[in-house]
Design an enzyme around this catalytic site. Structure first.
Site, mmCIF file in Angstrom:
data_model
loop_
_atom_site.group_PDB
_atom_site.id
_atom_site.type_symbol
_atom_site.label_atom_id
_atom_site.label_comp_id
_atom_site.label_asym_id
_atom_site.label_seq_id
_atom_site.Cartn_x
_atom_site.Cartn_y
_atom_site.Cartn_z
ATOM 1 N N CYS A 2 4.232 1.629 7.433
ATOM 2 C CA CYS A 2 3.683 1.928 8.760
ATOM 3 C C CYS A 2 3.630 0.625 9.551
ATOM 4 O O CYS A 2 3.971 -0.445 9.056
ATOM 5 C CB CYS A 2 2.267 2.479 8.610
ATOM 6 S SG CYS A 2 2.140 3.854 7.478
ATOM 7 N N ARG A 34 9.233 1.127 11.903
ATOM 8 C CA ARG A 34 8.461 1.075 10.650
ATOM 9 C C ARG A 34 7.868 2.425 10.295
ATOM 10 O O ARG A 34 7.290 2.617 9.221
ATOM 11 C CB ARG A 34 7.338 0.037 10.741
ATOM 12 C CG ARG A 34 7.778 -1.393 10.874
ATOM 13 C CD ARG A 34 6.567 -2.324 10.864
ATOM 14 N NE ARG A 34 5.862 -2.241 9.590
ATOM 15 C CZ ARG A 34 6.192 -2.941 8.507
ATOM 16 N NH1 ARG A 34 7.234 -3.754 8.568
ATOM 17 N NH2 ARG A 34 5.534 -2.823 7.386
ATOM 18 N N TRP A 87 4.192 6.185 8.823
ATOM 19 C CA TRP A 87 5.226 6.776 7.985
ATOM 20 C C TRP A 87 4.460 7.346 6.801
ATOM 21 O O TRP A 87 4.052 6.613 5.903
ATOM 22 C CB TRP A 87 6.252 5.731 7.540
ATOM 23 C CG TRP A 87 7.347 6.340 6.727
ATOM 24 C CD1 TRP A 87 7.424 6.409 5.367
ATOM 25 C CD2 TRP A 87 8.515 7.005 7.218
ATOM 26 N NE1 TRP A 87 8.553 7.063 4.978
ATOM 27 C CE2 TRP A 87 9.248 7.440 6.079
ATOM 28 C CE3 TRP A 87 9.018 7.282 8.461
ATOM 29 C CZ2 TRP A 87 10.458 8.138 6.180
ATOM 30 C CZ3 TRP A 87 10.218 7.964 8.583
ATOM 31 C CH2 TRP A 87 10.930 8.387 7.449
ATOM 32 N N ASN A 113 -1.739 -0.263 6.692
ATOM 33 C CA ASN A 113 -0.380 -0.075 6.175
ATOM 34 C C ASN A 113 -0.431 -0.438 4.703
ATOM 35 O O ASN A 113 -0.857 -1.530 4.350
ATOM 36 C CB ASN A 113 0.618 -0.982 6.911
ATOM 37 C CG ASN A 113 1.996 -0.934 6.241
ATOM 38 O OD1 ASN A 113 2.376 0.097 5.690
ATOM 39 N ND2 ASN A 113 2.700 -2.047 6.251
ATOM 40 N N GLY A 114 -0.023 0.508 3.842
ATOM 41 C CA GLY A 114 -0.003 0.227 2.400
ATOM 42 C C GLY A 114 -0.394 1.482 1.635
ATOM 43 O O GLY A 114 -0.402 2.589 2.185
ATOM 44 N N GLU A 498 28.688 5.878 -6.949
ATOM 45 C CA GLU A 498 27.960 5.385 -5.784
ATOM 46 C C GLU A 498 28.636 4.144 -5.199
ATOM 47 O O GLU A 498 28.754 4.003 -3.983
ATOM 48 C CB GLU A 498 26.512 5.081 -6.140
ATOM 49 C CG GLU A 498 25.673 4.496 -5.016
ATOM 50 C CD GLU A 498 25.502 5.432 -3.815
ATOM 51 O OE1 GLU A 498 25.879 6.620 -3.916
ATOM 52 O OE2 GLU A 498 25.040 4.960 -2.765
ATOM 53 N N LYS A 502 29.971 3.940 -1.357
ATOM 54 C CA LYS A 502 29.548 2.862 -0.443
ATOM 55 C C LYS A 502 30.762 2.164 0.152
ATOM 56 O O LYS A 502 30.823 1.894 1.358
ATOM 57 C CB LYS A 502 28.652 1.876 -1.183
ATOM 58 C CG LYS A 502 27.224 2.381 -1.356
ATOM 59 C CD LYS A 502 26.484 2.333 -0.050
ATOM 60 C CE LYS A 502 25.296 3.231 0.047
ATOM 61 N NZ LYS A 502 25.523 4.651 -0.133
ATOM 62 N N GLU A 505 32.532 4.581 2.663
ATOM 63 C CA GLU A 505 31.851 4.938 3.924
ATOM 64 C C GLU A 505 31.585 3.711 4.798
ATOM 65 O O GLU A 505 31.407 3.841 6.000
ATOM 66 C CB GLU A 505 30.560 5.686 3.651
ATOM 67 C CG GLU A 505 29.485 4.929 2.934
ATOM 68 C CD GLU A 505 28.218 5.776 2.757
ATOM 69 O OE1 GLU A 505 27.996 6.720 3.514
ATOM 70 O OE2 GLU A 505 27.450 5.450 1.852
ATOM 71 N N HIS A 521 43.393 10.525 -18.705
ATOM 72 C CA HIS A 521 43.783 11.935 -18.494
ATOM 73 C C HIS A 521 44.398 12.157 -17.127
ATOM 74 O O HIS A 521 44.328 13.245 -16.577
ATOM 75 C CB HIS A 521 42.555 12.835 -18.699
ATOM 76 C CG HIS A 521 41.973 12.710 -20.071
ATOM 77 N ND1 HIS A 521 42.590 13.213 -21.197
ATOM 78 C CD2 HIS A 521 40.858 12.071 -20.512
ATOM 79 C CE1 HIS A 521 41.860 12.922 -22.265
ATOM 80 N NE2 HIS A 521 40.803 12.229 -21.888
ATOM 81 N N LYS A 620 23.350 10.141 9.878
ATOM 82 C CA LYS A 620 22.313 9.845 8.893
ATOM 83 C C LYS A 620 21.813 11.121 8.223
ATOM 84 O O LYS A 620 21.499 11.131 7.042
ATOM 85 C CB LYS A 620 21.143 9.116 9.554
ATOM 86 C CG LYS A 620 20.075 8.636 8.583
ATOM 87 C CD LYS A 620 20.630 7.653 7.574
ATOM 88 C CE LYS A 620 19.638 7.271 6.507
ATOM 89 N NZ LYS A 620 20.258 6.517 5.407
HETATM 90 C C1 AGP Z 1 25.054 7.982 1.573
HETATM 91 O O1 AGP Z 1 25.212 6.602 1.899
HETATM 92 C C2 AGP Z 1 25.328 8.875 2.772
HETATM 93 N N1 AGP Z 1 24.535 8.475 3.866
HETATM 94 C C3 AGP Z 1 25.262 10.357 2.409
HETATM 95 O O2 AGP Z 1 26.119 10.579 1.310
HETATM 96 C C4 AGP Z 1 23.867 10.897 2.037
HETATM 97 O O3 AGP Z 1 23.464 10.361 0.781
HETATM 98 C C5 AGP Z 1 23.953 12.427 1.917
HETATM 99 O O4 AGP Z 1 24.330 12.943 3.171
HETATM 100 C C6 AGP Z 1 22.625 13.075 1.477
HETATM 101 O O5 AGP Z 1 21.640 12.836 2.428
HETATM 102 P P1 AGP Z 1 20.127 13.273 2.057
HETATM 103 O O6 AGP Z 1 19.685 12.403 0.922
HETATM 104 O O7 AGP Z 1 19.327 13.020 3.314
HETATM 105 O O8 AGP Z 1 20.138 14.714 1.669
#
Ligand code: AGP
Length: 625
Positions: A2, A34, A87, A113-114, A498, A502, A505, A521, A620
C-alpha cells in the site's frame, strides 16, 4: 503493498484550498502504483466533535478525490493529515476496510502499509478488553493498541503510546498516526515496509515512496527499522523503540516523477523483479506458527474436507500454468494426492471427470483471466471444491471460489509476470505443505524443517538478482541467436517452460521449452550449430539424466547455457556460459532458478531495444477467450 502519506504544517492557507487535504489526496494519486483498490484521508479538524475529519472511498484515489470535493464539510486550514491507498491483503477492498482506521473514540486515525502477523491474537485481546473493531483488516488493531496505551497512561505522549503498542506487534509496518489531543504532530514508525520523511520551513511530511512528496522536497530522511518519528511543522525527531534519539540516514533524489514511480528503475519489470524477495516474504508472512503449523486463514475448506479429497486438478494459463506445474510435483511428493494439471482453455471443453472429492485449484494473479475463470466455474458446476490462488483480493475468481490463498506480491504493472509468478510458486508450495499436514502426511516438525528452507528463499533470490550484470553479459553473447531451446527435468521442466515464455514474450525470439528427456523423441531434430540450448541443471535427483541430455545436444553443435548451483564446476564444465544460482532444497529450487531466466529474457529484450513493460500483442489481463 500500500501507500501512505502524511503532512503537517504551520501554514494556514486562507485561499479556500487546503494545503494539507490537497497535498494528501494528490500524493495518494502519485502512489497508486503501490495499490489502488481503495483510498482514504484523515485530517485534524478542531471544528468536529472528535477533532478529526475522515473520508474513504473504494475504487482508488480518483473516487477519493471526487468524494472529498463533494463533501461540503471538508475542513480548510487543517494543521495535519494522513492518507492511504490500499492493496488489500486482509479484508475486502471496500470503503469499510479502507484506511485510515480509527480507535473507539474516533479521535485517533492511523494508516499502515505492511502485515501484522499476530493481528488475530491482538484483536481477540482488544475485543475482550471492550474495544470495538469494525473492519476485516489486520491494521485496525494498531489503532486500538495505541488507544489502550493512552488510556493506560494518560500522561504519556502520543509517541510513547505508539512505542508501547509496537512492543506487542509482530510483522511489517510503516505507519502514521494523528490524534485530536496532539494536533501539532504526526507520529510515524517503521519495520520492514519503507517510509521516507522530509521537512521544510513550516512543513514536515512522510510517505511510503519518493513520488508522493517529490514535489515538496528532493532531500529525504529514511526511517529505519524499529524507529519512531515525531513530525512537527519544520522539524522531525527520530528515536529507537526505547526512546533514544537517533540520526536518520539522508537521501537526495534527482528523479523526475515518472522515474520516481519506478523507484529509479529503468522500467516496471526490473523494479518488480527486484521486489521478488519481498513478495516471497510477504506471501509467507503470518502463515506459519512457531511450531511449524501452517495457518491459511483465507482457506475456508476444513481439514476434514481436505482429507476427503482424492484428486487435485490445477487449471491456469501462461506463467500461472507453469507455477501450477511446479506445484504438481510438490503436492504429489508431500501430500501423496494425484494431481492433474490442465491449460484452463482446454480443461473447460474436455468434459473432465470431477466430483465432490476433487479439489480444483485455479491459479491466476489477476483473478480475472476468462479461461481460468470459466474453468473454475465448470469445476464448481460439477461439484468440485474450488480453491483459487490470486494476487488480487476479492477478484472475480476469489469471489466465486470455496477458498482463496492470496499471494502478496503487490500490484504488478509490467505485462510479463515476474513477482506474481514467484509469489504463486511460494503460495502453492505452502498449500502443498498444508495439504500434506491436513492429511497427516507431514508432522508440524517436518513442515518446520521444510519451511526453514522457504524462510531463506528471499535472501537466495536477492543473491540471484545481484548478478544481473553477469546474466546480461551472457545475453550479449547470444544476442544474434534466433533459436533457443529450454530444457529441464522434474521441477526444472516448468522452469524451462517459463524461461522460454519469458524470452518469447519479451524479445519476440523463437524459444521453446521441453522436458529434457523428450528431446530424443523429435525436438532434437531442431538442434544444429548455432542453436542455443538453455538447461536448468541445478542439483535435483535427476541431475545426471539432465547432463546426459545436455551432452546429446552439445554433440550436435548447440551452444550450451546452464543454470547451475554456485560452485558446481562439474556442471559448469559442460557449458559455454553459466547462470549461477544458490543451491536450494530441490522442490523449492524453481523459485530461485526461474529468476535467472527472467533476467536473461529481460536483458535480451533490452539489448534488442524492446519495451519490456508493454510487449507487442500482449495484455496484462486476458479477459477474452
Ligand atoms: C506471463 O508473463 C503472461 N503475462 C501471461 O502468460 C499470464 O501469466 C497469463 O495470461 C495468466 O494470467 P493470470 O495469472 O492473471 O491468470
Amino acid at each position: 503493498m500500500c501507500g501512505i502519506i502524511g503532512i503537517i504544517t504551520s501554514e494556514r492557507d486562507q485561499t479556500g484550498s487546503d494545503r494539507v487535504l490537497d497535498t494528501v489526496v494528490e500524493g495518494l494519486e502519485r502512489l497508486e502504483y503501490r495499490g489502488y483498490d481503495s483510498a482514504g484521508v484523515a485530517v485534524i479538524d478542531p471544528e468536529r466533535k472528535t477533532g478529526l475529519w475522515r473520508a474513504r472511498a473504494a475504487n482508488g484515489t480518483r473516487s477519493l478525490e471526487d468524494l472529498v470535493k463533494q463533501m461540503e464539510d471538508a475542513p480548510r486550514g487543517s494543521p495535519a493529515g494522513i492518507g492511504h491507498t490500499r492493496w488489500a491483503t486482509h479484508g475486502r477492498p471496500d470503503e469499510h476496510n479502507a484506511h485510515p482506521h480509527v480507535d473507539c473514540t474516533g479521535r485517533l486515525a492511523l494508516v499502515h502499509n505492511g502485515i501484522i502477523e499476530n493481528h488475530v491474537e491482538l484483536a481477540d485481546e482488544l475485543i475482550a478488553g471492550g474495544h470495538r473493531l469494525v473492519s476485516e483488516t489486520d491494521t485496525e488493531v494498531l489503532a486500538h493498541l495505541i488507544e489502550a496505551a493512552i488510556v493506560a497512561n494518560p500522561e504519556a505522549r502520543l509517541e510513547d503510546a505508539v512505542r508501547v503498542a509496537l512492543a506487542r506487534v509482530e510483522g511489517a509496518f510503516a505507519l502514521a498516526v494523528i490524534h485530536a489531543a496532539w494536533p501539532d504532530e504526526i507520529v510515524a514508525a517503521r519495520r520492514v515496509s519503507p517510509l521516507l520523511m522530509g521537512v521544510s520551513d513550516d512543513h514536515a511530511f512522510l510517505a511510503s515512496d519518493v513520488p508522493a512528496i517529490l514535489g515538496l522536497t528532493r532531500d529525504f530522511f529514511i526511517l529505519e527499522d524499529d524507529r519512531v518519528a515525531v513530525l512537527t511543522p519544520g522539524s522531525l525527531r527520530v528515536t529507537d523503540l526505547d526512546g533514544n534519539e537517533v540520526e536518520p540516514p539522508r537521501l537526495h533524489v534527482d528523479w523526475d516523477l515518472d522515474a520516481a514511480r519506478r523507484d529509479g528503475y529503468d522500467d516496471y519489470m526490473s523494479k518488480e523483479m527486484a521486489e521478488q524477495p519481498e513478495a516471497i516474504a510477504n506471501t509467507l508472512r503470518d502463515r506459519v506458527l512457531p511450531d511449524g503449523t501452517l495457518v491459511l486463514d483465507e482457506v475456508h475448506i476444513t481439514d476434514a474436507e481436505f482429507q476427503a479429497i482424492n484428486k487435485v486438478f490445477i487449471v491456469a494459463c501462461g506463467s500461472s500454468y507453469h507455477a501450477g506445474l511446479m506445484a504438481k510435483y510438490a503436492i504429489e511428493h508431500w501430500a501423496r494426492i494425484p494431481v492433474e494439471i490442465d491449460i484452463a482453455s482446454e480443461f473447460r471443453y474436455r468434459n473432465p471427470v470431477l466430483d465432490a472429492q476433487t479439489l480444483v485449484i485455479g491459479v491466476s494473479q489477476s483473478g480475472e483471466t476468462v479461461d481460468t475463470f470459466q474453468a473454475i466455474r465448470e469445476a464448481a458446476a460439477q461439484g468440485a471444491k474450488v480453491l483459487v490462488i490470486s494476487n488480487v483480493v476479492d477478484s472475480s475468481m476469489a469471489r466465486e471460489s470455496d477458498a482463496v490463498l492470496y499471494t502478496r506480491a503487490g500490484p504488478e504493472l509490467g505485462v510479463a509476470a515476474t513477482k506474481t509468478h514467484i509469489a504463486q510458486i511460494t503460495a502453492l508450495e505452502i498449500l502443498a505443505l498444508y495439504l500434506a499436514q491436513a492429511r497427516h502426511q507431514l508432522t508440524p516438525a517436518d513442515a518446520r524443517a521444510l519451511l526453514a528452507h522457504m524462510d531463506v528463499l528471499p535472501e537466495k533470490v536477492a543473491r540471484v538478482l545481484e548478478r544481473s550484470h553477469a546474466v546480461h553479459e551472457v545475453a550479449e553473447r547470444f544476442r544474434d541467436s534466433s533459436a533457443f531451446i529450454f530444457l529441464g527435468r522434474h521441477v526444472g521442466y516448468p522452469v524451462a517452460l517459463e524461461g522460454a515464455l519469458k524470452l518469447k514474450e519479451l524479445s519476440y525470439l523463437r524459444a521453446e521449452g521441453f522436458p529434457a528427456g523428450e528431446l530424443k523423441h523429435g525436438p532434437i531434430a531442431l538442434v544444429e550449430p548455432g542453436t542455443v540450448v538453455i538447461g536448468v541443471a541445478t542439483r535435483t535427483p535427476v541431475w545426471d539424466k539432465m547432463m546426459s541430455n545436455i551432452a546429446e545436444v552439445k554433440s550436435r553443435g548447440a551452444s550450451i547455457v546452464l543454470v547451475a548451483n554456485d560452485g558446481d564446476e562439474e556442471t559448469a564444465r559442460h557449458a559455454d556460459a553459466v547462470l549461477w544460482v544458490p543451491e536450494t532444497e530441490h522442490l523449492f529450487a524453481p523459485i530461485v532458478d526461474v529468476v535467472a531466466l527472467q533476467q536473461f529474457a529481460y536483458s535480451m529484450a533490452r539489448i534488442h531495444g524492446l519495451d519490456v513493460d508493454r510487449p507487442r500483442n500482449l495484455a496484462k489481463v486476458v479477459t477474452v477467450e
